[in-house]
Design a protein around this motif. Structure first.
Motif, PDB file in Angstrom:
ATOM      1  N   ALA A  12       0.836  -1.210   0.000  1.00  0.00           N
ATOM      2  CA  ALA A  12       0.000   0.000   0.000  1.00  0.00           C
ATOM      3  C   ALA A  12       0.865   1.251   0.000  1.00  0.00           C
ATOM      4  O   ALA A  12       0.557   2.224  -0.702  1.00  0.00           O
ATOM      5  N   TYR A  13       1.947   1.236   0.759  1.00  0.00           N
ATOM      6  CA  TYR A  13       2.854   2.385   0.772  1.00  0.00           C
ATOM      7  C   TYR A  13       3.463   2.594  -0.620  1.00  0.00           C
ATOM      8  O   TYR A  13       3.529   3.724  -1.124  1.00  0.00           O
ATOM      9  N   GLU A  14       3.904   1.497  -1.252  1.00  0.00           N
ATOM     10  CA  GLU A  14       4.524   1.611  -2.576  1.00  0.00           C
ATOM     11  C   GLU A  14       3.517   2.135  -3.593  1.00  0.00           C
ATOM     12  O   GLU A  14       3.864   2.916  -4.490  1.00  0.00           O
ATOM     13  N   LEU A  15       2.278   1.725  -3.458  1.00  0.00           N
ATOM     14  CA  LEU A  15       1.232   2.175  -4.378  1.00  0.00           C
ATOM     15  C   LEU A  15       0.900   3.645  -4.185  1.00  0.00           C
ATOM     16  O   LEU A  15       0.748   4.400  -5.158  1.00  0.00           O
ATOM     17  N   LEU A  16       0.799   4.083  -2.931  1.00  0.00           N
ATOM     18  CA  LEU A  16       0.374   5.454  -2.646  1.00  0.00           C
ATOM     19  C   LEU A  16       1.520   6.462  -2.708  1.00  0.00           C
ATOM     20  O   LEU A  16       1.329   7.600  -3.155  1.00  0.00           O
ATOM     21  N   PHE A  17       2.716   6.065  -2.283  1.00  0.00           N
ATOM     22  CA  PHE A  17       3.810   7.030  -2.149  1.00  0.00           C
ATOM     23  C   PHE A  17       5.065   6.658  -2.935  1.00  0.00           C
ATOM     24  O   PHE A  17       5.963   7.483  -3.081  1.00  0.00           O
ATOM     25  N   GLY A  18       5.124   5.435  -3.413  1.00  0.00           N
ATOM     26  CA  GLY A  18       6.331   4.979  -4.098  1.00  0.00           C
ATOM     27  C   GLY A  18       6.237   5.082  -5.605  1.00  0.00           C
ATOM     28  O   GLY A  18       5.559   5.958  -6.154  1.00  0.00           O
ATOM     29  N   GLN A  19       6.883   4.147  -6.282  1.00  0.00           N
ATOM     30  CA  GLN A  19       6.950   4.152  -7.740  1.00  0.00           C
ATOM     31  C   GLN A  19       5.999   3.148  -8.372  1.00  0.00           C
ATOM     32  O   GLN A  19       6.131   2.830  -9.557  1.00  0.00           O
ATOM     33  N   GLY A  20       5.058   2.645  -7.607  1.00  0.00           N
ATOM     34  CA  GLY A  20       4.133   1.669  -8.157  1.00  0.00           C
ATOM     35  C   GLY A  20       4.750   0.280  -8.187  1.00  0.00           C
ATOM     36  O   GLY A  20       5.782   0.023  -7.575  1.00  0.00           O
ATOM     37  N   PHE A  21       4.103  -0.608  -8.891  1.00  0.00           N
ATOM     38  CA  PHE A  21       4.538  -2.004  -8.938  1.00  0.00           C
ATOM     39  C   PHE A  21       5.193  -2.310 -10.274  1.00  0.00           C
ATOM     40  O   PHE A  21       4.609  -2.102 -11.332  1.00  0.00           O
ATOM     41  N   ARG A  22       6.413  -2.835 -10.223  1.00  0.00           N
ATOM     42  CA  ARG A  22       7.083  -3.262 -11.455  1.00  0.00           C
ATOM     43  C   ARG A  22       6.465  -4.548 -11.978  1.00  0.00           C
ATOM     44  O   ARG A  22       6.296  -4.734 -13.175  1.00  0.00           O
ATOM     45  N   THR A  23       6.189  -5.452 -11.071  1.00  0.00           N
ATOM     46  CA  THR A  23       5.538  -6.708 -11.437  1.00  0.00           C
ATOM     47  C   THR A  23       4.204  -6.784 -10.707  1.00  0.00           C
ATOM     48  O   THR A  23       4.007  -6.147  -9.670  1.00  0.00           O
ATOM     49  N   LYS A  24       3.294  -7.570 -11.259  1.00  0.00           N
ATOM     50  CA  LYS A  24       1.961  -7.656 -10.686  1.00  0.00           C
ATOM     51  C   LYS A  24       1.586  -9.119 -10.473  1.00  0.00           C
ATOM     52  O   LYS A  24       1.030  -9.768 -11.359  1.00  0.00           O
ATOM     53  N   GLY A  25       1.942  -9.602  -9.280  1.00  0.00           N
ATOM     54  CA  GLY A  25       1.550 -10.939  -8.891  1.00  0.00           C
ATOM     55  C   GLY A  25       0.256 -10.902  -8.106  1.00  0.00           C
ATOM     56  O   GLY A  25      -0.425  -9.864  -8.033  1.00  0.00           O
ATOM     57  N   PRO A  26      -0.120 -12.013  -7.478  1.00  0.00           N
ATOM     58  CA  PRO A  26      -1.378 -12.061  -6.716  1.00  0.00           C
ATOM     59  C   PRO A  26      -1.449 -11.018  -5.608  1.00  0.00           C
ATOM     60  O   PRO A  26      -2.508 -10.411  -5.397  1.00  0.00           O
ATOM     61  N   ALA A  27      -0.339 -10.792  -4.896  1.00  0.00           N
ATOM     62  CA  ALA A  27      -0.357  -9.821  -3.798  1.00  0.00           C
ATOM     63  C   ALA A  27      -0.565  -8.401  -4.330  1.00  0.00           C
ATOM     64  O   ALA A  27      -1.371  -7.630  -3.792  1.00  0.00           O
ATOM     65  N   GLU A  28       0.178  -8.051  -5.390  1.00  0.00           N
ATOM     66  CA  GLU A  28       0.035  -6.705  -5.958  1.00  0.00           C
ATOM     67  C   GLU A  28      -1.381  -6.490  -6.509  1.00  0.00           C
ATOM     68  O   GLU A  28      -1.980  -5.428  -6.324  1.00  0.00           O
ATOM     69  N   ASN A  29      -1.923  -7.507  -7.183  1.00  0.00           N
ATOM     70  CA  ASN A  29      -3.276  -7.377  -7.735  1.00  0.00           C
ATOM     71  C   ASN A  29      -4.316  -7.228  -6.637  1.00  0.00           C
ATOM     72  O   ASN A  29      -5.306  -6.498  -6.804  1.00  0.00           O
ATOM     73  N   ALA A  30      -4.089  -7.905  -5.514  1.00  0.00           N
ATOM     74  CA  ALA A  30      -5.027  -7.778  -4.400  1.00  0.00           C
ATOM     75  C   ALA A  30      -5.079  -6.342  -3.888  1.00  0.00           C
ATOM     76  O   ALA A  30      -6.147  -5.816  -3.561  1.00  0.00           O
ATOM     77  N   VAL A  31      -3.909  -5.704  -3.815  1.00  0.00           N
ATOM     78  CA  VAL A  31      -3.860  -4.314  -3.356  1.00  0.00           C
ATOM     79  C   VAL A  31      -4.404  -3.374  -4.426  1.00  0.00           C
ATOM     80  O   VAL A  31      -5.115  -2.407  -4.125  1.00  0.00           O
ATOM     81  N   LEU A  32      -4.103  -3.641  -5.688  1.00  0.00           N
ATOM     82  CA  LEU A  32      -4.587  -2.781  -6.773  1.00  0.00           C
ATOM     83  C   LEU A  32      -6.110  -2.763  -6.834  1.00  0.00           C
ATOM     84  O   LEU A  32      -6.711  -1.739  -7.200  1.00  0.00           O
ATOM     85  N   GLN A  33      -6.748  -3.858  -6.487  1.00  0.00           N
ATOM     86  CA  GLN A  33      -8.208  -3.897  -6.489  1.00  0.00           C
ATOM     87  C   GLN A  33      -8.801  -2.919  -5.480  1.00  0.00           C
ATOM     88  O   GLN A  33      -9.956  -2.510  -5.609  1.00  0.00           O
TER      89      GLN A  33
END
Length: 362
Positions: free
Chosen positions: A25-46
């Protein structure tokens, strides 16, 4: 953001730990986003819209415009409730590691003194220093007396005091309590804990220094220099770096291995450090750059030092990202660690630990 307010569905939460959710969540809101999108990243992106809305509600309720201002306001309120005066953080010095594959600490200090830096004597005021093995070679003292004029925008150290719980605590006193080495403007010192690490004043810009370009000095944080010393590699060791790029720790281990072999007199190829500088790629006209010539000039002024070079590979460095691997390979070449380190593009988890080349890794 309210901790008791779920941001993921129960089904997704069962697959994602709270610690991972906070990081993503920190990387999504304040960082550079996600380089790769696995199950964990997709769960947060939803839950991206809900996360951003919750953040905006929090900022609006605090009457601030961004997260940094919110954190500052929280600290001010906490200090006020505890009746504490605002604390001014201790400025962090600039650290640089001496690459002992190419030069000694004493030789680098001697050259810096010629440039105008005043060399501060080691104080050895940290009891933790006895617990950390040092692979650096040579004396770490110099007689330089001239002071280098600091660059504009550099902050002084040890000059301000803060009031905390009614006691006056200076920057140097607070730094000393944490085992940190402090230096004044125009001064360089060997770190009290790690004897191959130099300490420069806060804000010192060394990026264009010839020693940095030639791989003699590495701009590496003190924390990053600790793992190799904690490992304390001994002669004959074989080391695996599972996620090596960009390679600062990898080449540090290589330097300590070479120093350990030199001390024991085993398995050595003896040569002179001033002749081991890797050449920089030529430009389009086939001529060495002015920057490279300046680096060579500085290196020729270093005292000649006999170095211990491994006759076989002792560090296996892995990185599965091809771009990061190139960075790793460049650092290995620049630091003169090519005889000790082999850099490979591979996922370490897929490597067969029973392969013959790793038979001596324990």
């Amino acid at each position: 953001m309210q901790a008791d307010r779920p941001v993921l569905s129960p089904a997704k939460m069962s697959q994602l730990t709270s610690s991972a959710a906070y990081v993503l969540a920190y990387e999504l809101l304040f960082g550079q986003g996600f380089r790769t999108k696995g199950p964990a990243e997709n769960a947060v992106l939803q839950q991206q819209d809900r996360l951003q809305n919750a953040l905006q509600e929090l900022l609006q309720s605090a009457e601030v415009t961004d997260a940094a201002a919110w954190l500052l306001k929280q600290q001010q309120q906490r200090n006020s409730s505890l009746q504490l005066q605002p604390c001014q953080a201790v400025p962090h010095p600039r650290y640089a590691r001496v690459n002992t594959l190419k030069a000694s600490v004493a030789g680098v200090l001697q050259q810096l003194a010629k440039e105008g830096w005043q060399v501060q004597q080691q104080q050895h005021n940290s009891s933790a220093g006895a617990a950390v093995h040092s692979g650096s070679q040579g004396s770490q003292q110099s007689n330089g007396s001239a002071r280098k004029r600091p660059r504009a925008g550099q902050d002084g150290e040890g000059t301000h005091k803060e009031q905390l719980e009614g006691q006056s605590i200076s920057t140097q006193q607070k730094a000393a309590a944490t085992g940190a080495t402090t230096v004044q403007q125009g001064t360089v010192a060997v770190d009290d804990l790690l004897s191959d690490v130099l300490v420069f004043p806060t804000g010192t810009d060394l990026h264009d220094h010839p020693f940095v370009g030639a791989g003699v000095l590495l701009l590496q944080s003190k924390a990053s220099c600790m793992p190799a010393h904690a490992l304390n590699p001994q002669p004959g060791w074989h080391v695996v770096d599972a996620c090596a790029a960009p390679g600062n720790k990898t080449t540090h281990v290589a330097a300590l291995l070479a120093a350990a072999r030199h001390s024991s007199g085993s398995n050595l190829n003896t040569s002179t450090s001033s002749q081991q500088v890797d050449t920089e790629p030529q430009n389009k006209n086939g001529k060495s750059s002015k920057k490279r010539s300046k680096q060579r000039s500085f290196l020729q002024q270093l005292p000649s030092q006999t170095q211990a070079q491994s006759t076989s590979v002792n560090v296996y460095a892995f990185d599965k990202d091809p771009k990061r691997l190139k960075r790793l390979q460049a650092n290995v070449a620049c630091t003169g660690a090519g005889n000790i380190v082999v850099a490979m593009q591979a996922d370490f988890l897929s490597v067969d630990p029973t392969a013959p080349e790793y038979s001596q890794v324990s």
